[in-house]
Design an enzyme around this catalytic site. Structure first.
Site, PDB file in Angstrom:
ATOM      1  N   GLY A   1     -26.994   1.611  -0.724  1.00 49.31           N
ATOM      2  CA  GLY A   1     -25.844   2.511  -0.806  1.00 49.31           C
ATOM      3  C   GLY A   1     -24.557   1.719  -0.718  1.00 49.31           C
ATOM      4  O   GLY A   1     -24.518   0.560  -1.122  1.00 49.31           O
TER       5      GLY A   1
ATOM      6  N   ARG B   1     -18.946  -9.033  -0.211  1.00 45.27           N
ATOM      7  CA  ARG B   1     -19.757  -8.047   0.510  1.00 45.27           C
ATOM      8  C   ARG B   1     -18.996  -7.581   1.736  1.00 45.27           C
ATOM      9  O   ARG B   1     -18.438  -8.414   2.457  1.00 45.27           O
ATOM     10  CB  ARG B   1     -21.078  -8.668   0.981  1.00 45.27           C
ATOM     11  CG  ARG B   1     -22.102  -8.848  -0.092  1.00 45.27           C
ATOM     12  CD  ARG B   1     -23.187  -9.772   0.389  1.00 45.27           C
ATOM     13  NE  ARG B   1     -22.620 -11.074   0.757  1.00 45.27           N
ATOM     14  CZ  ARG B   1     -23.290 -12.053   1.323  1.00 45.27           C
ATOM     15  NH1 ARG B   1     -24.553 -11.892   1.641  1.00 45.27           N
ATOM     16  NH2 ARG B   1     -22.713 -13.206   1.608  1.00 45.27           N
ATOM     17  N   GLU B   2     -18.996  -6.281   1.997  1.00 49.18           N
ATOM     18  CA  GLU B   2     -18.375  -5.785   3.221  1.00 49.18           C
ATOM     19  C   GLU B   2     -19.096  -6.419   4.409  1.00 49.18           C
ATOM     20  O   GLU B   2     -20.320  -6.537   4.402  1.00 49.18           O
ATOM     21  CB  GLU B   2     -18.487  -4.257   3.305  1.00 49.18           C
ATOM     22  CG  GLU B   2     -17.502  -3.584   2.391  1.00 49.18           C
ATOM     23  CD  GLU B   2     -17.542  -2.066   2.501  1.00 49.18           C
ATOM     24  OE1 GLU B   2     -17.971  -1.544   3.543  1.00 49.18           O
ATOM     25  OE2 GLU B   2     -17.127  -1.419   1.536  1.00 49.18           O
TER      26      GLU B   2
ATOM     27  N   GLU C   1     -14.131  -9.309  -8.127  1.00 50.60           N
ATOM     28  CA  GLU C   1     -14.493  -9.780  -6.775  1.00 50.60           C
ATOM     29  C   GLU C   1     -15.987  -9.667  -6.553  1.00 50.60           C
ATOM     30  O   GLU C   1     -16.637  -8.792  -7.121  1.00 50.60           O
ATOM     31  CB  GLU C   1     -13.697  -8.994  -5.721  1.00 50.60           C
ATOM     32  CG  GLU C   1     -13.792  -7.466  -5.820  1.00 50.60           C
ATOM     33  CD  GLU C   1     -14.968  -6.858  -5.103  1.00 50.60           C
ATOM     34  OE1 GLU C   1     -15.618  -7.562  -4.328  1.00 50.60           O
ATOM     35  OE2 GLU C   1     -15.246  -5.668  -5.329  1.00 50.60           O
TER      36      GLU C   1
ATOM     37  N   LYS D   1     -19.266  -8.626 -13.627  1.00 46.57           N
ATOM     38  CA  LYS D   1     -19.181  -7.884 -12.361  1.00 46.57           C
ATOM     39  C   LYS D   1     -20.222  -6.755 -12.305  1.00 46.57           C
ATOM     40  O   LYS D   1     -20.984  -6.623 -11.349  1.00 46.57           O
ATOM     41  CB  LYS D   1     -17.759  -7.333 -12.213  1.00 46.57           C
ATOM     42  CG  LYS D   1     -17.588  -6.290 -11.145  1.00 46.57           C
ATOM     43  CD  LYS D   1     -17.726  -6.878  -9.764  1.00 46.57           C
ATOM     44  CE  LYS D   1     -17.856  -5.773  -8.730  1.00 46.57           C
ATOM     45  NZ  LYS D   1     -17.722  -6.233  -7.392  1.00 46.57           N
TER      46      LYS D   1
ATOM     47  N   ARG E   1     -19.435   5.298   3.242  1.00 50.87           N
ATOM     48  CA  ARG E   1     -19.457   5.762   1.850  1.00 50.87           C
ATOM     49  C   ARG E   1     -20.829   5.551   1.226  1.00 50.87           C
ATOM     50  O   ARG E   1     -21.390   4.467   1.274  1.00 50.87           O
ATOM     51  CB  ARG E   1     -18.378   5.029   1.029  1.00 50.87           C
ATOM     52  CG  ARG E   1     -16.984   5.530   1.343  1.00 50.87           C
ATOM     53  CD  ARG E   1     -15.954   4.758   0.584  1.00 50.87           C
ATOM     54  NE  ARG E   1     -15.814   3.391   1.090  1.00 50.87           N
ATOM     55  CZ  ARG E   1     -15.017   2.479   0.532  1.00 50.87           C
ATOM     56  NH1 ARG E   1     -14.319   2.768  -0.545  1.00 50.87           N
ATOM     57  NH2 ARG E   1     -14.918   1.276   1.060  1.00 50.87           N
TER      58      ARG E   1
ATOM     59  N   CYS F   1     -20.074   0.467  -3.551  1.00 52.95           N
ATOM     60  CA  CYS F   1     -20.112  -0.230  -4.857  1.00 52.95           C
ATOM     61  C   CYS F   1     -21.354   0.071  -5.691  1.00 52.95           C
ATOM     62  O   CYS F   1     -21.239   0.543  -6.820  1.00 52.95           O
ATOM     63  CB  CYS F   1     -20.003  -1.724  -4.632  1.00 52.95           C
ATOM     64  SG  CYS F   1     -18.538  -2.151  -3.691  1.00 52.95           S
TER      65      CYS F   1
ATOM     66  N   ASP G   1       0.861  -1.182   0.000  1.00 51.38           N
ATOM     67  CA  ASP G   1       0.000   0.000   0.000  1.00 51.38           C
ATOM     68  C   ASP G   1       0.899   1.234   0.000  1.00 51.38           C
ATOM     69  O   ASP G   1       2.046   1.170   0.452  1.00 51.38           O
ATOM     70  CB  ASP G   1      -0.915   0.003   1.232  1.00 51.38           C
ATOM     71  CG  ASP G   1      -2.165   0.828   0.992  1.00 51.38           C
ATOM     72  OD1 ASP G   1      -3.216   0.249   0.655  1.00 51.38           O
ATOM     73  OD2 ASP G   1      -2.083   2.080   1.121  1.00 51.38           O
TER      74      ASP G   1
HETATM   75  C1  UGA Z   1     -21.921  -5.379  -2.953  1.00 52.15           C
HETATM   76  C2  UGA Z   1     -22.246  -6.756  -3.558  1.00 52.15           C
HETATM   77  O1  UGA Z   1     -23.245  -7.412  -2.758  1.00 52.15           O
HETATM   78  C3  UGA Z   1     -20.994  -7.636  -3.608  1.00 52.15           C
HETATM   79  O2  UGA Z   1     -21.307  -8.875  -4.252  1.00 52.15           O
HETATM   80  C4  UGA Z   1     -19.934  -6.899  -4.435  1.00 52.15           C
HETATM   81  O3  UGA Z   1     -18.729  -7.643  -4.533  1.00 52.15           O
HETATM   82  C5  UGA Z   1     -19.633  -5.564  -3.775  1.00 52.15           C
HETATM   83  O4  UGA Z   1     -20.854  -4.785  -3.721  1.00 52.15           O
HETATM   84  C6  UGA Z   1     -18.591  -4.854  -4.599  1.00 52.15           C
HETATM   85  O5  UGA Z   1     -18.864  -4.544  -5.771  1.00 52.15           O
HETATM   86  O6  UGA Z   1     -17.442  -4.733  -4.160  1.00 52.15           O
HETATM   87  P1  UGA Z   1     -21.608  -4.388  -0.493  1.00 52.15           P
HETATM   88  O7  UGA Z   1     -21.463  -3.049  -1.137  1.00 52.15           O
HETATM   89  O8  UGA Z   1     -20.664  -4.771   0.586  1.00 52.15           O
HETATM   90  O9  UGA Z   1     -21.532  -5.557  -1.607  1.00 52.15           O
HETATM   91  O10 UGA Z   1     -23.068  -4.383   0.144  1.00 52.15           O
HETATM   92  P2  UGA Z   1     -24.386  -5.277   0.054  1.00 52.15           P
HETATM   93  O11 UGA Z   1     -24.430  -6.237   1.166  1.00 52.15           O
HETATM   94  O12 UGA Z   1     -24.584  -5.796  -1.300  1.00 52.15           O
HETATM   95  O13 UGA Z   1     -25.484  -4.141   0.344  1.00 52.15           O
HETATM   96  C7  UGA Z   1     -25.629  -3.024  -0.529  1.00 52.15           C
HETATM   97  C8  UGA Z   1     -26.773  -2.149  -0.072  1.00 52.15           C
HETATM   98  O14 UGA Z   1     -28.012  -2.815  -0.237  1.00 52.15           O
HETATM   99  C9  UGA Z   1     -26.708  -1.747   1.398  1.00 52.15           C
HETATM  100  O15 UGA Z   1     -27.084  -0.403   1.516  1.00 52.15           O
HETATM  101  C10 UGA Z   1     -27.709  -2.670   2.065  1.00 52.15           C
HETATM  102  O16 UGA Z   1     -28.259  -2.169   3.245  1.00 52.15           O
HETATM  103  C11 UGA Z   1     -28.752  -2.804   0.976  1.00 52.15           C
HETATM  104  N1  UGA Z   1     -29.563  -4.038   1.072  1.00 52.15           N
HETATM  105  C12 UGA Z   1     -28.983  -5.242   0.856  1.00 52.15           C
HETATM  106  C13 UGA Z   1     -30.913  -3.950   1.332  1.00 52.15           C
HETATM  107  O17 UGA Z   1     -31.468  -2.840   1.515  1.00 52.15           O
HETATM  108  N2  UGA Z   1     -31.659  -5.098   1.363  1.00 52.15           N
HETATM  109  C14 UGA Z   1     -31.113  -6.321   1.155  1.00 52.15           C
HETATM  110  O18 UGA Z   1     -31.856  -7.346   1.168  1.00 52.15           O
HETATM  111  C15 UGA Z   1     -29.739  -6.398   0.896  1.00 52.15           C
END
Ligand code: UGA
Length: 442
Positions: free
Chosen positions: A269, A166-167, A163, A216, A340, A272, A47
């Protein structure tokens, strides 16, 4: 050109150790590095931030990610995982270098590739003969070629390996993936990258770089579409007196639909979905296609933020000025400390703009964290934050909030109004002690 389109199951246990350099030690880079070390590879993570590297070298993980600390410690103790400042140091003796640097949103919505290009240019001179460079960053279709041009190394093959982490559950997603996607025009390079995952039992999809890059974006855009769809149906439920929870179970029981990823909320939000959906609209535009469906998905999401704001306006009887709103949760979802593009922050900004006083609590956020609005008062506990509030607004689905006693909150608050934008709380328990409860779609 597609060289191989192949689906197969890998479940081997003995894998060949490969020397890996990870360029960029953020969420994706650190998780990828720690997990590849766990699978038996020798990994050096680099990094540009010396402070971050110093912390990692002493075992301090700068992000909240379930299981990551254990994997980092395991890798370091086994001598398979190390951290260095600067990409050159990591790349000079690797077989495979992973680019895991950020691709922020550019001014026109497209992904900004400058960090990717810069990283490729930095390592070009030191990469060993016939090393492989892997694009792990989320990059627009065609970026494999951009990296090839930046490297100017005909002996080095560039492979796309997006990738899907999910966070909050990134380690689990890496070690138990639904699939691994590898995109390359060079069959041998693709097979070498695919073999890194030999310790996992999963489907590996080997395709051309453009298809891998499209997978992706399409996956993230489809997931965002599901969420905007369910939030739109929730709005209809409110109008017709249906319950979204039952509607989701009924819809999702159809295997073609599935119940996963259909939880209604305050809008989606994170680092990603917002960035990637805009980037895909731009990619489509450049390919002469107007992605109206995805534009609608973003519009519906924006409406969802506003619908939550309007629920609060309704809870205070239409006049928000000087009203005190207590917020539970600031992060874009539970299980992360990431602010973010958090719907919570967006909704709070709109409430502040309406003249409300907003006080908030989040178990992972303090006032000094970048992204916290200046006028926002942060409290140290979920109970303290409710003192004197007219409305309690639930914006992040932290589990701990579920177990807080409504009877206690009934004594701390000024009003008895709840807006539960995650449908997290048990409605009956709160109504029993006199609260008026508004959820989403029920
Ligand atoms: C997302 C994707 O799920 C991953 O597969 C991907 O690798 C990642 O982006 C990326 O491109 O790096 P992430 O941003 O960590 O992962 O978050 P998610 O768990 O997908 O949630 C995204 C948003 O949707 C959040 O605001 C969450 O609260 C919302 N959400 C999710 C809902 O409102 N309802 C749900 O049932 C699921």
């Amino acid at each position: 050109m597609v060289l191989v389109r192949h689906h197969y199951q890998l479940s081997g246990s003995s894998i060949l150790s490969t020397a890996i350099a990870i360029i960029g030690t953020g969420y994706v880079g650190l998780t990828t590095g720690a997990c590849l070390a766990h699978l038996g590879h020798k990994v050096v993570c680099a990094d540009i931030d010396p402070e971050k590297i110093a912390k990692l070298q002493s075992g301090v993980i700068p992000i909240i990610e379930l299981g990551l600390t254990e994997l980092v410690n395991e890798g370091m103790s086994a001598g398979r995982l190390s951290f260095v400042v600067g990409s050159v140091e990591a790349a000079k003796s690797c077989d495979i270098a992973f680019l895991c640097v950020p691709t922020p949103q550019g001014e026109d919505g497209s992904a900004d590739l400058s960090y990717v290009q810069q990283a490729a240019e930095e390592i070009a001179a030191v990469l060993p003969f016939e090393a492989i460079v892997v694009n792990k960053s989320t990059v627009p279709v065609g970026s494999t070629k951009v990296v090839e041009r930046a490297l100017k190394r005909p002996d080095v093959k560039v492979v796309s390996n997006p990738e899907f982490l999910r966070e909050g559950s990134a380690v689990q997603d890496f070690l138990k993936p639904d699939r691994v996607v590898v995109g390359s025009d060079d069959q041998a390079a693709a097979m070498k990258v695919a073999s890194l995952y030999d310790g996992l039992s999963t489907r590996v999809i080997i395709t051309d770089p453009a298809s891998a890059e499209t997978i992706k974006y399409a996956a993230n855009a489809f997931l965002a579409t599901k969420l905007s769809f369910v939030n739109a149906v929730a709005a209809i439920c409110e109008g017709v007196g249906a319950d979204i929870n039952d509607v989701v179970v009924g819809m999702g029981s159809d295997k073609r639909i599935g119940e996963n990823f259909l939880r209604p909320g305050p809008g989606w939000g994170g680092s990603c979905f917002p960035k990637d959906s805009r980037a895909l609209i731009k990619i489509a535009e450049d390919a002469n296609y107007s992605f109206d469906l995805l534009k609608g998905v973003i519009t519906v999401n924006d409406q969802q933020f506003e619908r939550v704001v309007q629920k609060v306006v309704q809870a205070v009887g239409g006049e928000t000025t000087e009203k005190t709103i207590a917020v539970w949760g600031l992060t874009f979802k539970a299980g992360t400390d990431d602010l973010r593009d958090s719907p919570s922050i967006e909704i709070i900004k709109r409430l502040l703009a309406l003249g409300s006083k907003v006080q908030a609590f989040d178990p992972t956020v303090t006032n000094s964290k970048p992204g916290v609005p200046e006028q926002l008062n942060l409290s140290l506990s979920p109970i303290e934050v409710t003192v004197g509030a007219d409305v309690l607004l639930v914006l992040t689905e932290w589990d701990d909030f579920k177990w807080i006693s409504p009877t206690t909150i009934a004594t701390t608050m000024n009003g008895k109004q709840i807006v539960d934008a995650r449908n997290l709380l048990n409605r009956k328990d709160w109504e029993q002690v006199g609260f008026t409860y508004q959820g989403i779609g029920r």
